[in-house]
Design a protein around this motif. Structure first.
Motif, PDB file in Angstrom:
ATOM      1  N   LEU A 131       0.836  -1.200   0.000  1.00  0.00           N
ATOM      2  CA  LEU A 131       0.000   0.000   0.000  1.00  0.00           C
ATOM      3  C   LEU A 131       0.873   1.253   0.000  1.00  0.00           C
ATOM      4  O   LEU A 131       0.562   2.236  -0.688  1.00  0.00           O
ATOM      5  CB  LEU A 131      -0.928  -0.014   1.210  1.00  0.00           C
ATOM      6  N   ALA A 132       1.970   1.242   0.741  1.00  0.00           N
ATOM      7  CA  ALA A 132       2.879   2.393   0.754  1.00  0.00           C
ATOM      8  C   ALA A 132       3.460   2.644  -0.633  1.00  0.00           C
ATOM      9  O   ALA A 132       3.600   3.797  -1.064  1.00  0.00           O
ATOM     10  CB  ALA A 132       4.004   2.150   1.757  1.00  0.00           C
ATOM     11  N   ARG A 133       3.777   1.588  -1.361  1.00  0.00           N
ATOM     12  CA  ARG A 133       4.332   1.725  -2.711  1.00  0.00           C
ATOM     13  C   ARG A 133       3.309   2.349  -3.657  1.00  0.00           C
ATOM     14  O   ARG A 133       3.652   3.221  -4.466  1.00  0.00           O
ATOM     15  CB  ARG A 133       4.791   0.366  -3.222  1.00  0.00           C
ATOM     16  N   GLU A 134       2.068   1.949  -3.560  1.00  0.00           N
ATOM     17  CA  GLU A 134       1.031   2.515  -4.422  1.00  0.00           C
ATOM     18  C   GLU A 134       0.781   3.988  -4.096  1.00  0.00           C
ATOM     19  O   GLU A 134       0.573   4.808  -5.002  1.00  0.00           O
ATOM     20  CB  GLU A 134      -0.267   1.719  -4.287  1.00  0.00           C
ATOM     21  N   ARG A 135       0.798   4.346  -2.826  1.00  0.00           N
ATOM     22  CA  ARG A 135       0.623   5.761  -2.459  1.00  0.00           C
ATOM     23  C   ARG A 135       1.761   6.599  -3.039  1.00  0.00           C
ATOM     24  O   ARG A 135       1.547   7.715  -3.524  1.00  0.00           O
ATOM     25  CB  ARG A 135       0.581   5.928  -0.932  1.00  0.00           C
ATOM     26  N   GLU A 136       2.972   6.039  -3.018  1.00  0.00           N
ATOM     27  CA  GLU A 136       4.123   6.760  -3.552  1.00  0.00           C
ATOM     28  C   GLU A 136       3.996   6.967  -5.060  1.00  0.00           C
ATOM     29  O   GLU A 136       4.326   8.036  -5.581  1.00  0.00           O
ATOM     30  CB  GLU A 136       5.404   5.999  -3.231  1.00  0.00           C
ATOM     31  N   LEU A 137       3.492   5.976  -5.774  1.00  0.00           N
ATOM     32  CA  LEU A 137       3.303   6.116  -7.215  1.00  0.00           C
ATOM     33  C   LEU A 137       2.322   7.241  -7.528  1.00  0.00           C
ATOM     34  O   LEU A 137       2.531   8.023  -8.465  1.00  0.00           O
ATOM     35  CB  LEU A 137       2.800   4.801  -7.811  1.00  0.00           C
ATOM     36  N   VAL A 138       1.239   7.314  -6.757  1.00  0.00           N
ATOM     37  CA  VAL A 138       0.265   8.379  -6.969  1.00  0.00           C
ATOM     38  C   VAL A 138       0.896   9.738  -6.676  1.00  0.00           C
ATOM     39  O   VAL A 138       0.740  10.698  -7.446  1.00  0.00           O
ATOM     40  CB  VAL A 138      -0.982   8.154  -6.091  1.00  0.00           C
ATOM     41  N   ARG A 139       1.622   9.847  -5.572  1.00  0.00           N
ATOM     42  CA  ARG A 139       2.241  11.131  -5.210  1.00  0.00           C
ATOM     43  C   ARG A 139       3.266  11.568  -6.246  1.00  0.00           C
ATOM     44  O   ARG A 139       3.369  12.743  -6.590  1.00  0.00           O
ATOM     45  CB  ARG A 139       2.897  11.026  -3.830  1.00  0.00           C
ATOM     46  N   ASP A 140       4.057  10.609  -6.758  1.00  0.00           N
ATOM     47  CA  ASP A 140       5.098  10.959  -7.726  1.00  0.00           C
ATOM     48  C   ASP A 140       4.511  11.532  -9.012  1.00  0.00           C
ATOM     49  O   ASP A 140       5.196  12.257  -9.740  1.00  0.00           O
ATOM     50  CB  ASP A 140       5.951   9.726  -8.058  1.00  0.00           C
ATOM     51  N   ASP A 141       3.261  11.209  -9.301  1.00  0.00           N
ATOM     52  CA  ASP A 141       2.632  11.686 -10.535  1.00  0.00           C
ATOM     53  C   ASP A 141       2.006  13.068 -10.367  1.00  0.00           C
ATOM     54  O   ASP A 141       1.576  13.679 -11.345  1.00  0.00           O
ATOM     55  CB  ASP A 141       1.556  10.678 -10.979  1.00  0.00           C
ATOM     56  N   ARG A 142       1.971  13.570  -9.139  1.00  0.00           N
ATOM     57  CA  ARG A 142       1.257  14.817  -8.890  1.00  0.00           C
ATOM     58  C   ARG A 142       1.953  16.033  -9.521  1.00  0.00           C
ATOM     59  O   ARG A 142       1.292  16.925 -10.053  1.00  0.00           O
ATOM     60  CB  ARG A 142       1.078  15.030  -7.383  1.00  0.00           C
ATOM     61  N   VAL A 143       3.276  16.084  -9.463  1.00  0.00           N
ATOM     62  CA  VAL A 143       3.982  17.249 -10.004  1.00  0.00           C
ATOM     63  C   VAL A 143       3.850  17.332 -11.520  1.00  0.00           C
ATOM     64  O   VAL A 143       3.446  18.385 -12.049  1.00  0.00           O
ATOM     65  CB  VAL A 143       5.458  17.261  -9.562  1.00  0.00           C
ATOM     66  N   PRO A 144       4.177  16.270 -12.282  1.00  0.00           N
ATOM     67  CA  PRO A 144       3.976  16.382 -13.735  1.00  0.00           C
ATOM     68  C   PRO A 144       2.526  16.659 -14.121  1.00  0.00           C
ATOM     69  O   PRO A 144       2.258  17.364 -15.086  1.00  0.00           O
ATOM     70  CB  PRO A 144       4.464  15.035 -14.277  1.00  0.00           C
ATOM     71  N   ARG A 145       1.585  16.124 -13.353  1.00  0.00           N
ATOM     72  CA  ARG A 145       0.176  16.390 -13.638  1.00  0.00           C
ATOM     73  C   ARG A 145      -0.152  17.866 -13.430  1.00  0.00           C
ATOM     74  O   ARG A 145      -0.805  18.498 -14.263  1.00  0.00           O
ATOM     75  CB  ARG A 145      -0.696  15.523 -12.741  1.00  0.00           C
ATOM     76  N   ALA A 146       0.294  18.430 -12.303  1.00  0.00           N
ATOM     77  CA  ALA A 146       0.008  19.837 -12.034  1.00  0.00           C
ATOM     78  C   ALA A 146       0.670  20.738 -13.075  1.00  0.00           C
ATOM     79  O   ALA A 146       0.086  21.735 -13.518  1.00  0.00           O
ATOM     80  CB  ALA A 146       0.482  20.213 -10.629  1.00  0.00           C
ATOM     81  N   ARG A 147       1.891  20.391 -13.489  1.00  0.00           N
ATOM     82  CA  ARG A 147       2.561  21.169 -14.542  1.00  0.00           C
ATOM     83  C   ARG A 147       1.758  21.126 -15.837  1.00  0.00           C
ATOM     84  O   ARG A 147       1.633  22.140 -16.546  1.00  0.00           O
ATOM     85  CB  ARG A 147       3.967  20.619 -14.775  1.00  0.00           C
ATOM     86  N   ALA A 148       1.211  19.947 -16.150  1.00  0.00           N
ATOM     87  CA  ALA A 148       0.426  19.811 -17.379  1.00  0.00           C
ATOM     88  C   ALA A 148      -0.857  20.633 -17.296  1.00  0.00           C
ATOM     89  O   ALA A 148      -1.295  21.211 -18.300  1.00  0.00           O
ATOM     90  CB  ALA A 148       0.108  18.340 -17.641  1.00  0.00           C
ATOM     91  N   MET A 149      -1.473  20.707 -16.108  1.00  0.00           N
ATOM     92  CA  MET A 149      -2.665  21.539 -15.954  1.00  0.00           C
ATOM     93  C   MET A 149      -2.325  23.015 -16.129  1.00  0.00           C
ATOM     94  O   MET A 149      -3.089  23.773 -16.735  1.00  0.00           O
ATOM     95  CB  MET A 149      -3.328  21.272 -14.593  1.00  0.00           C
ATOM     96  N   VAL A 150      -1.178  23.427 -15.603  1.00  0.00           N
ATOM     97  CA  VAL A 150      -0.737  24.803 -15.794  1.00  0.00           C
ATOM     98  C   VAL A 150      -0.559  25.098 -17.283  1.00  0.00           C
ATOM     99  O   VAL A 150      -0.985  26.149 -17.779  1.00  0.00           O
ATOM    100  CB  VAL A 150       0.576  25.063 -15.024  1.00  0.00           C
ATOM    101  N   ASP A 151       0.043  24.172 -17.998  1.00  0.00           N
ATOM    102  CA  ASP A 151       0.228  24.359 -19.443  1.00  0.00           C
ATOM    103  C   ASP A 151      -1.112  24.506 -20.159  1.00  0.00           C
ATOM    104  O   ASP A 151      -1.266  25.350 -21.054  1.00  0.00           O
ATOM    105  CB  ASP A 151       1.008  23.179 -20.038  1.00  0.00           C
ATOM    106  N   LYS A 152      -2.083  23.685 -19.771  1.00  0.00           N
ATOM    107  CA  LYS A 152      -3.408  23.779 -20.396  1.00  0.00           C
ATOM    108  C   LYS A 152      -4.072  25.116 -20.079  1.00  0.00           C
ATOM    109  O   LYS A 152      -4.701  25.738 -20.949  1.00  0.00           O
ATOM    110  CB  LYS A 152      -4.291  22.624 -19.926  1.00  0.00           C
ATOM    111  N   LEU A 153      -3.945  25.550 -18.833  1.00  0.00           N
ATOM    112  CA  LEU A 153      -4.544  26.829 -18.449  1.00  0.00           C
ATOM    113  C   LEU A 153      -3.925  27.985 -19.239  1.00  0.00           C
ATOM    114  O   LEU A 153      -4.630  28.889 -19.707  1.00  0.00           O
ATOM    115  CB  LEU A 153      -4.370  27.065 -16.946  1.00  0.00           C
ATOM    116  N   ARG A 154      -2.627  27.949 -19.399  1.00  0.00           N
ATOM    117  CA  ARG A 154      -1.958  29.017 -20.139  1.00  0.00           C
ATOM    118  C   ARG A 154      -2.404  29.018 -21.603  1.00  0.00           C
ATOM    119  O   ARG A 154      -2.587  30.086 -22.208  1.00  0.00           O
ATOM    120  CB  ARG A 154      -0.440  28.868 -20.025  1.00  0.00           C
TER     121      ARG A 154
END
Length: 297
Positions: A99-122
């Protein structure tokens, strides 16, 4: 006995530190509060250390899941192929490795996802920058509310809630970006293996986008889901009655909670609460961890 089983701190997308959150919970007259940051247990230690006397802390997390749905609609239209689902997990062993490994995978994807949302907003003409979003997130697990807060700072929308629309950041909105998410059936299995208890969070929050079908909740119940979050700010009274009936039909318990995010949302600690008998059942089922009574730290 006042029990709030869904809150967030700066460890994810709330504005209260874990220490501030438990102090504010006690000041709000709560007897029990659950810390359920998104896909992380990073706030546990600070919350425990600051826990006031008379307040009990339930450790938990809100797990990001995506439920796959059947294909084309019966009328020949295109139905969504999946829907976002948030699973509240309580009193699991935070050190259980799978379960700890799966939580880490989700967290690791948060930064590239947020950057991609910023790109879409711009691209849509909204001058949000990654530096602005990173500043707002601080040390927390970056997510859509931080992007939304940046939009509020720039006057693009009047409030964080107003950013969660199809025009902007709602599920499948113009600036929405998918992230790594657990299959909810796998998530239930992992939480159970870690000794925890699972509750489907705000399943009929219509303003967030596509909702979880009742048929899917029934399948999740068969797979071991324990409860449904019924009393929530995003459920109106008819929806709560509908969910309470569904929970009874499926043998699930019904919880209530604030989904508190500090100043980032309008909800107050203890705005909705869980029945003490339901809380007792959660404790009875959990084997991975136990509630922590405050000693005035």
């Amino acid at each position: 006995m006042r029990i709030d089983l869904h809150t967030h701190s700066t460890a994810s997308d709330g504005t209260d530190t874990p220490a501030e959150l438990v102090r504010n919970a006690a000041a709000s007259g709560l007897d029990v509060v659950a810390l359920t940051d998104h896909d992380t247990v990073a706030g546990y230690a600070e919350a425990r250390q600051a826990l006031p006397a008379g307040l009990t802390l339930v450790t938990g997390a809100e797990l990001s899941c995506r439920l796959r749905l059947p294909g084309p609609a019966a009328d020949g239209g295109d139905a969504p192929d999946s829907v976002s689902l948030h699973l509240l997990a309580y009193l699991f062993d935070p050190h259980e490795p799978e379960l700890a490994r799966e939580r880490e995978l989700v967290r690791d994807d948060r930064v590239p996802r947020a950057r991609a949302m910023v790109d879409k907003l711009r691209a849509l003409g909204a001058p949000v920058t990654w530096e602005q979003v990173a500043r707002i997130a601080g040390d927390g697990a970056v997510g859509r509310p931080h992007v939304a807060a940046a939009m509020v700072e720039l006057g693009i929308v009047p409030s964080v809630s107003d950013a969660f629309t199809p025009q902007w950041l709602a599920n499948d909105g113009r600036a929405y970006v998918e992230k790594h998410e657990l299959d909810p059936f796998d998530a239930i299995r992992l939480v159970k293996a870690a000794g925890g208890v699972t509750v489907c969070a705000h399943p009929l929050a219509l303003k967030r986008g596509q909702c979880v079908p009742e048929s899917a909740i029934a399948e999740l119940a068969s797979a071991g889901l324990d409860g449904i979050e019924v009393d929530h700010m995003d459920h109106d009274e008819p929806t709560r009655a509908q969910l309470r009936g569904l929970a009874a039909d499926l043998g699930l318990f019904a919880t209530g909670s604030s989904d508190y995010h500090g100043s980032r949302k309008t909800c107050r600690l203890g705005e909705y609460t869980t029945d003490p008998e339901v809380y007792g059942e959660i404790i009875r089922r959990a084997t991975g961890a136990f509630p922590v009574p405050g000693t005035g730290g």
